[in-house]
Design an enzyme around this catalytic site. Structure first.
Site, PDB file in Angstrom:
ATOM      1  N   LYS A 174     -64.276  21.347  70.990  1.00  0.00           N
ATOM      2  CA  LYS A 174     -65.579  22.010  70.675  1.00  0.00           C
ATOM      3  C   LYS A 174     -66.571  21.743  72.036  1.00  0.00           C
ATOM      4  CE  LYS A 174     -69.539  20.914  68.782  1.00  0.00           C
ATOM      5  NZ  LYS A 174     -70.484  20.181  67.826  1.00  0.00           N
ATOM      6  N   ASP A 193     -68.677  24.918  65.688  1.00  0.00           N
ATOM      7  CA  ASP A 193     -69.654  23.719  64.910  1.00  0.00           C
ATOM      8  C   ASP A 193     -69.554  24.132  63.516  1.00  0.00           C
ATOM      9  OD1 ASP A 193     -71.262  25.997  64.925  1.00  0.00           O
ATOM     10  OD2 ASP A 193     -72.940  24.828  65.482  1.00  0.00           O
TER      11      ASP A 193
END
Ligand code: SF4
Length: 268
Positions: A174, A193
């Protein structure tokens, strides 16, 4: 009971899943056949509902258009002036808000503006500065460690590949996707997320909970030249409209495209 057992034994081969059928034909014991069947490829999982169903391209196009229209100038909300600052800010953003990170980073980057300086920073001092971002002991170690790797392995520069970036402590896919997309403009993947995960499930772009699997599903249906912008747009939409507890569906530009619409709550 005897009838049930007999029925199980007599399941016609054409009703078995392909791997189990092959095992049955080859005379492999039932338990082993089931184990083989459990490892079947994606096509079998689709039937069990573990993977997103194929989505109509026109629906994806409509979702992308609506998001683009709603958030025409959306950018990463973490304050940063270079790739180093964005990398450190993104590590600090785990389990907290970008607003919280933006309060801590001005002092951090004033005192330690380069990977060299941050690598030499005393841990207690780092912990004090970033305390408000939560998990500050682990995060202080990670940002100091990341700075050290940047200095020792990458000549003080932030690398531009996901493989290299994920060598830094505290940097998983991420974070690497955020840095590559928002600073370098490289569409290495979709940033997943908590907001992107939740919205993707509500919009039925995935059925997965695991962020890596969500990312894989999204990358199958979202054109790569939209990956960077799509992540920013969903994050903003998740913060402002499709909030976790009570989505503001009546105010949502995706309302007509979403099967999870809930009109029992609104901001008005
Ligand atoms: S219609 Fe509601 S659930 Fe669907 S994306 Fe919009 S806010 Fe979220």
């Amino acid at each position: 009971m005897a009838t049930t057992k007999a029925a199980k034994k007599l399941t016609p081969p054409q009703k078995l899943k392909p791997a189990a059928r092959k095992a049955a034909v080859e005379g492999i014991p039932a338990a082993k056949a089931r184990a083989i069947a459990a490892k079947e490829p994606v096509s079998a999982k689709v039937k069990r509902g573990k993977t997103a169903k194929p989505l109509a391209p026109e629906r994806i196009r409509a979702i992308l258009d609506a998001l683009q229209k709603t958030y025409p100038n959306v950018v990463c909300a973490l304050t940063h002036h270079n790739a180093f600052e964005l990398t450190i800010a993104t590590i600090l953003s785990a389990q907290t808000t970008d607003v919280g990170v933006n309060k801590a980073t001005p002092e951090l980057f004033r005192m330690y503006p380069t990977p060299n300086k941050l690598a030499d920073a005393p841990l207690p001092e780092l912990e004090r500065i970033i305390k408000s971002t939560g998990f500050y002991r682990a995060k202080a170690k990670n940002i100091k460690g990341a700075a050290k790797v940047l200095v020792e392995k990458f000549g003080g520069k932030v690398p531009e590949t996901i493989e290299e970036l994920t060598e830094l402590p505290g940097v998983a896919r991420k974070t690497a996707n955020v840095v590559l997309g928002s600073w370098f403009g490289i569409a290495s993947g979709v940033v997943v997320d908590t907001h992107v995960g939740r919205l993707s499930r509500r919009l039925e772009l995935t059925k997965q909970d695991d962020p890596v699997k969500v990312e894989q599903d999204l990358e199958k249906v979202i054109p790569q030249d939209h990956w960077i912008q799509f992540s920013h747009e969903l994050i903003h939409h998740g913060r402002q409209v499709c909030i976790a507890r009570k989505p503001r569906c009546v105010d949502c530009s995706l309302e007509k495209l979403c099967n999870s619409v809930d009109k029992t709550w609104s901001s008005h």
